[in-house]
Enzyme design. Structure first.
Site, short mmCIF file in Angstrom:
data_model
loop_
_atom_site.label_atom_id
_atom_site.label_comp_id
_atom_site.label_asym_id
_atom_site.label_seq_id
_atom_site.Cartn_x
_atom_site.Cartn_y
_atom_site.Cartn_z
N ASP A 32 50.08 0.65 4.51
CA ASP A 32 51.23 -0.07 3.69
C ASP A 32 51.09 -1.32 2.80
O ASP A 32 51.31 -1.41 1.62
CB ASP A 32 52.51 -0.30 4.40
CG ASP A 32 53.07 1.01 5.06
OD1 ASP A 32 52.66 2.20 4.82
OD2 ASP A 32 54.03 1.07 5.95
N ASP A 36 50.98 -1.86 -1.19
CA ASP A 36 51.70 -2.92 -1.57
C ASP A 36 50.97 -3.72 -2.61
O ASP A 36 51.47 -4.22 -3.74
CB ASP A 36 52.36 -3.72 -0.61
CG ASP A 36 53.53 -3.31 0.24
OD1 ASP A 36 54.12 -2.04 -0.42
OD2 ASP A 36 54.07 -3.76 1.16
N SER A 81 75.24 29.69 -4.87
CA SER A 81 75.52 29.27 -3.25
C SER A 81 75.02 30.51 -2.46
O SER A 81 74.23 31.37 -3.01
CB SER A 81 77.09 29.06 -3.26
OG SER A 81 77.85 30.15 -3.70
N LEU A 82 75.16 29.99 -1.34
CA LEU A 82 74.77 31.04 -0.21
C LEU A 82 75.70 31.72 0.56
O LEU A 82 76.58 31.13 0.93
CB LEU A 82 73.93 30.38 0.63
CG LEU A 82 72.48 29.67 0.31
CD1 LEU A 82 71.89 28.66 1.38
CD2 LEU A 82 71.59 30.75 0.36
N GLU A 113 63.98 28.59 6.42
CA GLU A 113 64.08 27.18 6.06
C GLU A 113 65.19 26.43 6.42
O GLU A 113 66.21 27.15 6.76
CB GLU A 113 64.36 27.01 4.52
CG GLU A 113 63.60 27.76 3.49
CD GLU A 113 63.53 27.60 2.26
OE1 GLU A 113 64.45 26.96 1.73
OE2 GLU A 113 62.88 28.53 1.38
N LYS A 115 68.68 24.18 6.72
CA LYS A 115 69.63 24.37 5.88
C LYS A 115 70.04 22.62 5.89
O LYS A 115 70.61 22.22 6.87
CB LYS A 115 70.66 25.15 6.21
CG LYS A 115 71.73 25.12 4.99
CD LYS A 115 72.86 26.05 4.94
CE LYS A 115 73.45 25.79 3.70
NZ LYS A 115 74.29 24.64 3.59
N ASP A 117 71.97 19.25 5.31
CA ASP A 117 73.40 19.11 5.05
C ASP A 117 73.58 17.90 3.87
O ASP A 117 73.33 16.79 4.22
CB ASP A 117 74.12 18.53 6.41
CG ASP A 117 75.64 18.87 6.38
OD1 ASP A 117 75.94 19.25 5.17
OD2 ASP A 117 76.25 18.53 7.18
N GLU A 173 67.75 19.69 -2.13
CA GLU A 173 69.01 19.30 -1.56
C GLU A 173 68.58 17.83 -1.22
O GLU A 173 67.56 17.20 -0.69
CB GLU A 173 69.00 19.77 0.00
CG GLU A 173 70.32 19.71 0.31
CD GLU A 173 71.47 20.61 0.10
OE1 GLU A 173 71.18 21.18 -0.74
OE2 GLU A 173 72.50 20.62 0.54
N TYR A 225 63.69 23.30 -2.53
CA TYR A 225 63.44 24.79 -1.89
C TYR A 225 63.70 25.96 -3.03
O TYR A 225 63.67 26.90 -2.73
CB TYR A 225 64.82 24.61 -0.90
CG TYR A 225 66.14 24.63 -1.48
CD1 TYR A 225 66.63 25.46 -2.46
CD2 TYR A 225 66.98 23.49 -0.97
CE1 TYR A 225 68.06 25.11 -2.92
CE2 TYR A 225 68.27 23.46 -1.61
CZ TYR A 225 68.60 24.22 -2.26
OH TYR A 225 69.95 23.96 -3.05
N LYS A 314 74.66 29.65 9.81
CA LYS A 314 75.12 28.27 10.44
C LYS A 314 75.21 28.20 11.94
O LYS A 314 75.45 29.08 12.59
CB LYS A 314 76.51 28.12 9.94
CG LYS A 314 76.75 28.58 8.26
CD LYS A 314 76.04 27.50 7.40
CE LYS A 314 77.11 26.20 7.61
NZ LYS A 314 78.09 26.28 6.40
N CYS A 408 113.12 10.03 11.59
CA CYS A 408 111.52 9.98 10.76
C CYS A 408 110.94 8.50 11.45
O CYS A 408 111.42 7.53 11.71
CB CYS A 408 111.70 9.56 9.32
SG CYS A 408 110.27 9.18 8.55
N CYS A 411 110.78 5.98 8.58
CA CYS A 411 112.29 5.21 8.00
C CYS A 411 113.32 5.48 8.54
O CYS A 411 114.37 5.24 8.08
CB CYS A 411 112.33 5.92 6.36
SG CYS A 411 112.83 7.44 6.33
N CYS A 426 111.15 14.65 6.85
CA CYS A 426 112.04 13.50 6.85
C CYS A 426 112.88 13.79 5.56
O CYS A 426 112.45 14.11 4.43
CB CYS A 426 111.14 12.41 6.67
SG CYS A 426 111.95 10.89 5.97
N CYS A 432 111.78 6.77 1.65
CA CYS A 432 110.91 6.69 2.81
C CYS A 432 109.58 6.11 2.35
O CYS A 432 108.84 6.71 1.61
CB CYS A 432 110.49 8.12 3.51
SG CYS A 432 109.40 8.05 4.90
N1 5U1 Z 1 66.61 25.55 2.24
C1 5U1 Z 1 67.58 25.91 1.51
N2 5U1 Z 1 68.73 25.50 1.38
N3 5U1 Z 1 69.54 25.94 0.32
C2 5U1 Z 1 70.47 26.23 -0.16
N4 5U1 Z 1 67.30 26.77 0.64
C3 5U1 Z 1 68.37 26.97 -0.13
N5 5U1 Z 1 68.66 27.88 -1.15
C4 5U1 Z 1 69.91 27.86 -1.85
C5 5U1 Z 1 70.86 26.92 -1.49
C6 5U1 Z 1 72.35 26.72 -2.12
O1 5U1 Z 1 70.20 28.66 -2.88
C7 5U1 Z 1 69.12 29.53 -3.26
C8 5U1 Z 1 69.13 30.64 -2.47
C9 5U1 Z 1 69.87 30.00 -4.62
#
Ligand code: 5U1
Length: 670
Positions: A32, A36, A81-82, A113, A115, A117, A173, A225, A314, A408, A411, A426, A432
């Site tokens: 590191d 730097d 979307s999935l 893969e 997923k 959040d 993501e 992805y 999920k 209530c 109030c 109420c 209120c």
């Molecule tokens: N890992 C992963 N997350 N994700 C979200 N792959 C992936 N693919 C996505 C989404 C919405 O959409 C494709 C299948 C189009």
């Protein structure tokens, strides 16, 4: 100078390469401190020779001047979307559908893969340079967050090497690692600032900052992805090879990605990753399976904006035991009472929770919930935590029944429950304070009058200190009153006044929506704004006339007439208008409802959205959707396998839209 240019280039190349080895390959070859030193050297030279600074220099990730608002970016290839699966049998059914559509037997090759959040984004490179980054938005268009995305250390500002497509969109993501999230919250706590509930909210809040310097200070990261638009190069034949290709270009892909044969190996991957989930440095809410072959993906196609070749499996929402220590009743905007359980705090689904909704008294009865009960609570994603069930084994002896209050809790007016309805209310309306607070929050919300910065805490103070009694009082607040409030610096007080002033220019439909008339949502408000020229027309409208407007039935009509015949409501509206609110009527509303008066007929199968979604979209834009083609039809939207309706449209010479023309029309290119 030539010599300096060369040194700058060498330093940048070297920094980029070490960044790549560190972040993408997870295999750093210098310390590191050595890194730097290189970075500081480059900064020094750039400081002495600002004319040599380029936008893709690794020093240029610090954020730019704040924006007023995000511009809109259209996705040339929609961001899909999935589909979700929750059980093994959902996954097996997905695999069966894939086999059936491909008409093949034998095991399919899938890519598994994690997923993440977080938030999906699309980043566009032209000639290797990062030129634009956008959020997913509604899949068709999102917000331009280029400046914010540039601040994320793992996003290449320039693609690596010399072999890349002329145009390449990479998708992935954005997330906040668990460690960074905890550190961010610890810093916020030390400064007495608001903490984020979970890493997802923290990532979203950080990415959607108009001031990208704030984003730069947040520990965001990204995993790529997939891809969107590609021009000027043929990509490999499989999803996995494409991921390896974008990895070569400097785009970090997740280390857990695996190619497997057959659905049973997918389930085994899910099982194993589920066990390790808690040890991962980032939050995941499931696993994504994708058919690896692009040829097979193309054959499978899409349904309703989700590809048939992918599934999100999920993880179950986390459930945990705790105790209900008390139950209180919250009063909503329309006076509805919601029982809320106070819980012994527990960490569940990525956050500590101490309250859970019990929805209504019918639900309390159905689940047989008592104060003092041991219960299972669940929190999935951003959904409000709820009590799943009571643990009846060894039930404590001293449990207490939950009683609907007679008065209530705020109030003290009478509580009324109409026979046959689950909801108790109420009866004192805007007298209120709780209902008043909720009405003001609704009035100020983004889709209503959009008063930036008028959040819950501020509204509570304004009502509790009797500075705001009616909506109209908002516009007579003074600088001194605002600056005198808790946590209100002079700058914030001035910002609040500016935001109030800005909100005075709105549209008729937003204003009608913001009044919080029962059962009048955005769509009904738009219809009303189209039908009536002036607010005063609504003062004298009859229920019968209202019912001639699409989608307004007797109940909604009654709510509208009783709202506008109320003297108090009328005086508040008059005061709001007198304070300088300007409602741009027709032009803006027509922009919002460009298809008013037009009748569409849908036929055949659309690839990117279902019939119902297409209908809803059209109706939201003011169109009528009819079931059969006649002389009164303005457009026929024809998807795959369109039949007799298409034929009839051709006979009657009615304009026919294919899917792409229809999507273009929906997105405003008409
Ligand atoms: N890992 C992963 N997350 N994700 C979200 N792959 C992936 N693919 C996505 C989404 C919405 O959409 C494709 C299948 C189009």
């Amino acid at each position: 100078m030539k010599q300096i240019r060369l040194v700058v280039k060498q330093l940048r190349d070297s920094i980029n390469e070490h960044n790549y080895r560190y972040h993408v390959q997870a295999n750093p070859t210098i310390s590191d401190t050595e890194f730097d030193v290189l970075f500081k050297k480059l900064q020094e030279i750039e400081r002495a020779h600002p004319e040599l600074i380029t936008r893709d220099s690794p020093t240029q990730r610090v954020g730019a001047k704040p924006l007023k608002e995000f511009a809109e970016v259209r996705h040339d290839i929609p961001m899909l979307s999935l589909d979700n699966g929750f059980t093994d049998s959902d996954v097996l059914a997905f695999d069966q559908r894939v086999h059936d559509r491909l008409a093949i037997s034998g095991e399919i090759e899938y890519v598994c893969e994690p997923k993440l959040d977080g938030l999906a984004v699309s980043i566009r490179y032209e000639q290797g340079q990062l030129v634009c980054a956008a959020t997913r938005g509604d899949g068709m268009s999102g917000e331009d967050v280029t400046e914010n995305i540039r601040t994320i250390p793992t996003v290449p500002l320039h693609l690596r090497g010399n072999f890349f497509p002329a145009v390449l969109e990479v998708r992935g993501e954005v997330y906040m690692p668990k460690k960074g999230f905890l550190e961010l919250n610890t810093r916020a706590e030390a400064k007495g600032e608001k903490q984020f509930v979970n890493p997802r909210n923290a990532a979203a809040g950080s990415l959607r900052q108009l001031d990208s310097r704030i984003t730069a200070s947040r520990p965001l990261a990204i995993f790529f992805y997939g891809i969107g638009v590609v021009e000027g190069m043929t990509l490999p034949d499989t999803h996995y090879e494409t991921l390896l290709f974008i990895k070569e270009l400097g785009c970090l892909i997740n280390h857990e990605i695996q190619v497997v044969k057959g659905i049973n190996q997918c389930l085994a991957y899910y099982e194993k990753l589920g066990q390790r989930r808690i040890t991962l440095p980032y939050e995941i809410d499931g696993v994504v399976y994708k058919v690896n072959s692009f040829k097979q993906q193309t054959t499978l196609g899409f349904v309703s904006r989700a590809p048939r070749w992918a599934l999100a499996h999920k993880f179950p929402a986390e459930e945990i035991q705790t105790i209900i220590t008390d139950v209180e009743f919250q009063v909503g905007r329309t006076g509805a009472l919601t029982p809320v359980a106070r819980l012994r705090p527990v960490f569940v689904g990525g956050a500590t929770i101490s309250n859970a909704t019990l929805h209504n008294m019918d639900e309390v009865k159905r689940k047989d919930i008592h104060i003092g009960d041991r219960v299972l609570v669940r929190r999935a994603g951003d959904v409000i935590p709820e009590v799943v069930s009571v643990i009846t084994k060894n039930r404590p002896k001293n449990i207490k029944a939950i009683q609907l209050p007679i008065h209530c809790p705020v109030c003290h007016a009478k509580i009324e429950q109409i026979k046959g309805e689950a909801i108790a209310r109420c009866t004192s309306g805007l007298f209120c304070p709780a209902q008043r607070k909720e009405a003001i929050k609704h009035f100020a919300s983004r889709r209503a009058m959009d008063i930036e910065g008028l959040g819950d805490k501020l509204v509570d103070q304004l009502v509790d200190q009797h500075l705001v009694t009616t909506l109209a009082d908002l516009y007579s607040l003074t600088f001194t009153q605002l600056a005198g409030l808790e946590r209100m610096a002079e700058k914030s007080a001035q910002n609040m006044l500016d935001a109030l002033e800005k909100s005075k220019t709105s549209t008729f439909s937003r204003f009608l929506y913001s009044l919080g008339i029962r059962e009048v949502g955005e769509a009904t408000a738009k219809q009303l704004a189209m039908h009536f020229d002036h607010l005063s027309d609504l003062y004298k409208v009859t229920e019968e006339e209202l019912q001639t407007i699409p989608d307004i039935g007797p109940i909604v009509a009654k709510h509208i007439t009783s709202f506008f015949s109320d003297k108090h409501n009328r005086s508040v509206i008059d005061k709001l208008i007198a304070s300088g609110i300007v409602l741009q009527k027709n032009k803006k509303d027509r922009q919002l409802l460009p298809f008013i008066g037009k009748t569409f007929v849908l036929t055949g199968t659309l690839q990117s959205l279902t019939r119902l979604e297409a209908k809803e979209k059209l109706e939201n834009l003011g169109a009528k959707v009819a079931g059969s083609v006649s002389n009164k039809t303005h457009f026929v939207v024809a998807g795959e396998d369109a039949g007799s309706k298409l034929k009839k449209a051709e006979e009657l010479n009615i304009p026919i839209l294919n899917e792409s023309a229809f999507l273009a029309m929906l997105s405003g290119q008409y």
